[in-house]
Structure formats: C-alpha cells, structure tokens
Design an enzyme around this catalytic site. Structure first.
Site, short mmCIF file in Angstrom:
data_model
loop_
_atom_site.label_atom_id
_atom_site.label_comp_id
_atom_site.label_asym_id
_atom_site.label_seq_id
_atom_site.Cartn_x
_atom_site.Cartn_y
_atom_site.Cartn_z
N ASP A 1 4.39 0.68 12.09
CA ASP A 1 3.18 -0.01 11.62
C ASP A 1 3.10 -1.45 12.14
O ASP A 1 2.03 -2.07 12.05
CB ASP A 1 3.11 0.00 10.08
N ILE B 1 7.42 6.97 17.12
CA ILE B 1 7.10 7.73 15.90
C ILE B 1 5.81 8.53 16.07
O ILE B 1 5.77 9.72 15.80
CB ILE B 1 6.98 6.81 14.66
N ILE C 1 1.72 18.54 8.76
CA ILE C 1 2.34 18.51 7.43
C ILE C 1 3.32 19.69 7.26
O ILE C 1 3.60 20.11 6.15
CB ILE C 1 1.28 18.51 6.30
N ASP C 2 3.81 20.19 8.41
CA ASP C 2 4.69 21.36 8.34
C ASP C 2 5.97 21.11 7.52
O ASP C 2 6.45 22.00 6.83
CB ASP C 2 5.06 21.82 9.76
N LYS D 1 0.83 -1.21 0.00
CA LYS D 1 0.00 0.00 0.00
C LYS D 1 0.87 1.26 0.00
O LYS D 1 0.65 2.18 -0.78
CB LYS D 1 -0.90 -0.01 1.25
N ASN D 2 1.85 1.30 0.89
CA ASN D 2 2.62 2.53 1.06
C ASN D 2 3.59 2.78 -0.09
O ASN D 2 4.15 3.88 -0.19
CB ASN D 2 3.38 2.50 2.40
N ARG E 1 -8.57 -0.88 4.51
CA ARG E 1 -7.73 0.16 3.89
C ARG E 1 -6.34 -0.36 3.57
O ARG E 1 -5.66 0.18 2.71
CB ARG E 1 -7.60 1.36 4.84
N ARG F 1 -0.04 14.26 13.46
CA ARG F 1 0.36 14.10 12.06
C ARG F 1 0.34 15.41 11.28
O ARG F 1 -0.39 15.58 10.32
CB ARG F 1 -0.50 13.04 11.38
N CYS G 1 -5.79 7.78 9.50
CA CYS G 1 -5.99 7.14 10.81
C CYS G 1 -5.65 8.11 11.93
O CYS G 1 -4.70 8.89 11.83
CB CYS G 1 -5.09 5.91 10.92
#
Ligand code: UD1
Length: 421
Positions: free
Chosen positions: A305, A327, A123-124, A22-23, A399, A121, A116
């Site tokens: 993950d 993380i 996005i800077d 997926k990633n 997902r 999380r 999720c």
C-alpha cells in the site's frame, strides 16, 4: 465528481494527528457481529469504506451509531444473513462479513466482492479454508451461498500469505467447534488488532502476529469495547508529503514500530526521523535520494500500500530507483499519470517493476486516480510539483483518507476540493 486542486511548492510542516486504521477497523466492524449486545469501537476513521460497512451492518439488522469517530454497534438482533450486493460490490473487504456471519449464523449469502482494481484479487484461499471447516458453498450466477450447520475447527495451510483470508478464517474459527490452526498466516499489525478485539470478546487465540495462529472455538462471545490502532498507511503518506517538500512534520497518535519498514526507506532517502512511543517526526533537509531496489512484501516487509506513494516520491529523488511490486500484479496505473507530470518511469516485467529516473521537478497538470493509493500518490506528486494540479478522483481517496485536503492544508499544503463536471 470530486476533484482535488493542488498548488505545489509549499513545505509540509507542523503537527498532525493520525486517525485509526481503515484496514484494522474493517475486520473489527465485521467482528462486532459475533456477539449479542453493544460493542463500542473508538478511533474509527470517518471514511467511505467505514460508511459502507455501517450500511452493511444495518442491513443485517444491527443498530449502529457513528459519532465523533466512535461506533456503537448493537448486534443483538441479526435478522438477515444476506449481504447487500450493491455494497459488497463497492468494497472488497466486505468478504470479511462472510467469516463473521458463518461464525454467528452458520450461513451467509454474498456476491463476488469488488474493491480497487489492482489485480485479479481472487478469494480462493478464503473459500478453501471455509470448506476445510465444513462449510458447503454453492454458486448461483454471481451469488455464493455458504452454509455450515456444524462449523468445525481445522488445520489450514494458506498457500499464499493473505491478510483477508487470515482475518476471515479467524472470524469464523473463534465460534467453531474445536481447534483451528492457520499455517502461513499473515502477520500484519491489523490482524493483531483484530485478535485483541476478539480476545476481549472472550475468544481463545494464540499466535497473533506470528505465521501460526491457533484458535480454540468457544460457545459464545460477548460484546466489547476497543480502540482501533493508528493507520500505518496514512502515517506513511503524510511522512512522504513532508519528505517530498523538504518539510518538517510531526505526526501524533501513531505507532512508529509498526511502520519500521517505511521509515527505514525514508532514512535511506536522506530524511531525518525521530521516534517516540506515539509520535514520529520527519525532517527532510535536502532533495531525496534514490533507493536502489525496493520490494513490496507481506509484513514485516515493505507494504504494497506504500508502493504508489513511494514511486511518486522517487520520481523526484536524485538518482535512479527500482521498485518491484510483488503482492499485486496490476498496481502500476499511477506510473503513466506521474509521467504526465514530467516523471521518467519505465515499467518492466509485466508492469511489476518500475525503473524511476528521478527528476528535480514535476509539473502540475490534470491527472487521474486509478485506485486508492494511486490517488494518494498523485496528491503527493502535486504537492511537490511546480504549478497547479487537478487530481480527478472517482471516490477512491476518500475511501482511505479522512479529509486529506483539510489535513494537508493544516500543515501548509494548498489543497482544495472542487466539484466540477
Ligand atoms: C489487504 C489490505 C490491502 C493490502 C493487502 C496486502 C484490507 C482491507 N486490505 O487486502 O490494503 O494492500 O492486504 O497487504 O486489509 N490472494 C489469493 N487468493 C486469496 C486471497 C488473496 O491469491 O484467496 C492473493 C492476492 O491476489 C494478492 C495476495 O494474495 O496477490 C495478497 O492479498 P491479500 O493479503 O489477501 O489482500 P487483501 O486482504 O485483499
């Protein structure tokens, strides 16, 4: 609403084929926007996040066909640089379309991405990197409008190692004017897979898989054909299913080298593992043993993950384990659910440290999925538990896992999907 009904106790044994990652697929789908013509992407997993991405590509004007794990994307006519807010909010990785559209159209409008709920999380890092490349960004409520008539290469130091920011900046840099250097870049195999696809499109990239990426922008890219790398996290999840049920499972179409950090821990837990070039076999002859201290880190460290699935496994192991999530700050909701099945997990240090006293048995009950990997952890716990477990899932597991119920049933699991209100 989807639910999984799992009767625990069966050994997970046999042979399973693992699909594409997926990633890796998500940024590669965004990359197909960078060139006119038709790109062909093989080994694409048929999961919800890929379906969302296909809808986004169509909304932007691409012609897309998705059949038997092969995607044909014709991005000749991009008619729109506005990303659809409803889809963006469903999937955090839709932020990757920002870099690709800046590269191709020099402009993009996008809402704050979702995904999720496993932490703030931000996005800077994406935003400040784009700004260094000459992109001006204005905000109007939840909408961001980014524009750069002259996208230029830049020297960008990433304060934290971020998979998404590395990919997003790479997607813009391949069509920028001049050289971009990304320092402290993420080194995940999925970034290497993205770079391979971009190079086959004609991009000039050096250093993929290291912490310094050098990208010399080119004027034009052409559509290309690519095969997505195997999914590392699906591989690890199915290995754990065998490990927790004293099974003997062989996974094919995998890359054992990419999951060395996971297999090292499985060996510590007492599993016997045999690796071949595209195959891996796990045999778990005994009850698992605890891991004294497991820490999640950026690649090549132990992947975040896999944290929730390992917490589920360690809940059944002999002895006390400590797992530290480094993380994401809010990746702990599965602990409460596992405790409802009889696990003994104590959370410490703002819910980033799990102290797990392993129990011989967990017991089936009704539990919730709070995020994609947390949901997978509940399925694993249920496979090993006594009795029946209902895993409630508001769409998370699908997902990231292509027919998890079918895959587990094929190797001995008793997993059904039910639609109950
Ligand atoms: C990707 C993966 C996800 C995995 C994660 C970490 C995809 C589609 N998703 O997510 O499965 O769990 O990598 O391996 O590939 N951060 C900032 N500012 C930013 C960006 C990130 O502070 O601008 C922080 C995050 O909050 C987090 C850390 O950096 O604490 C790592 O996040 P990142 O690597 O960006 O994760 P994603 O790319 O979202």
């Amino acid at each position: 609403m989807r639910k999984y009904r799992i009767r625990g106790g069966n050994r997970i044994s046999g042979v399973l084929r693992v699909g594409g990652g997926k990633n890796a697929a998500l940024p590669i789908l965004a990359a197909t926007l960078l060139a006119e013509g038709e790109s062909i992407i093989h080994n694409c997993p048929d999961i919800a996040d890929i379906r969302f991405s296909v809808e986004i590509l169509r909304h932007l004007g691409c012609r897309v066909n998705f059949e038997e794990n092969t995607l044909n994307v014709n991005a000749t006519n991009i008619t729109n640089a506005k990303l659809p807010t409803d889809l963006v909010c469903k999937m955090r990785s839709s932020i990757l379309f920002m870099g690709a559209l800046l590269g191709r159209c020099r402009e993009v409008e996008i809402a704050s991405p979702g995904g999720c709920q496993i932490g703030a999380r931000p996005i800077d890092l994406h935003i400040s990197g784009f700004q260094k490349m000459g992109v001006s960004i204005t905000e109007n409520g939840d909408l961001m409008h980014a524009k750069s008539p002259s996208l230029t290469g830049a020297w960008i130091y990433l304060r934290d190692v971020s998979v998404g920011a590395t990919e997003n900046l790479l997607l813009a840099a391949v069509l920028a004017e001049g050289e971009t250097v990304l320092v402290n870049a993420a080194r995940e195999p999925e970034i290497v897979d993205l770079a391979k696809f971009l190079i086959s499109m004609g991009a000039n990239i050096r250093g993929a898989g290291t912490s310094t990426l050098k990208i010399m922008g080119v004027k034009r890219l052409q559509a290309a054909t690519h095969r997505i790398m195997p999914d590392r996290i699906v591989t690890g999840t199915y290995l754990l299913a065998a490990a927790m049920t004293r099974g003997d499972l062989t996974l094919t179409h995998v890359n054992p080298y990419d999951i060395s950090a996971v297999t090292a821990q499985l060996r510590t837990m007492g599993c016997q593992i045999t690796e071949h070039p595209a195959q891996i076999r796990l045999h778990a002859p005994h009850r698992l043993t605890a891991i004294p201290h497991l820490i999640t880190e950026a690649h090549p460290g132990f992947p975040t993950d896999m944290q929730a699935p390992f917490v589920a496994a360690l809940a059944t192991a002999k002895g006390t384990s400590v797992v530290e999530e480094r993380i994401f700050e809010a990746r702990a909701a599965h602990a409460t659910e596992l405790n409802r099945m009889g696990a003994r997990i104590i959370l410490a240090a703002d819910n980033r440290v799990f102290v797990i006293k392993g129990r011989e048995k967990l017991y089936g009950t009704s539990v919730n999925s709070h995020d994609l990997r947390g949901g997978a952890a509940m399925v694993l716990a249920a496979l090993a538990a006594e009795g029946e477990t209902i895993v409630h899932d508001p769409g998370y597991i699908a997902r990231g896992y292509d027919d998890i119920a079918g895959a587990l049933c094929a190797v001995g699991g008793d997993v059904g999907e039910v639609n109950l209100s």
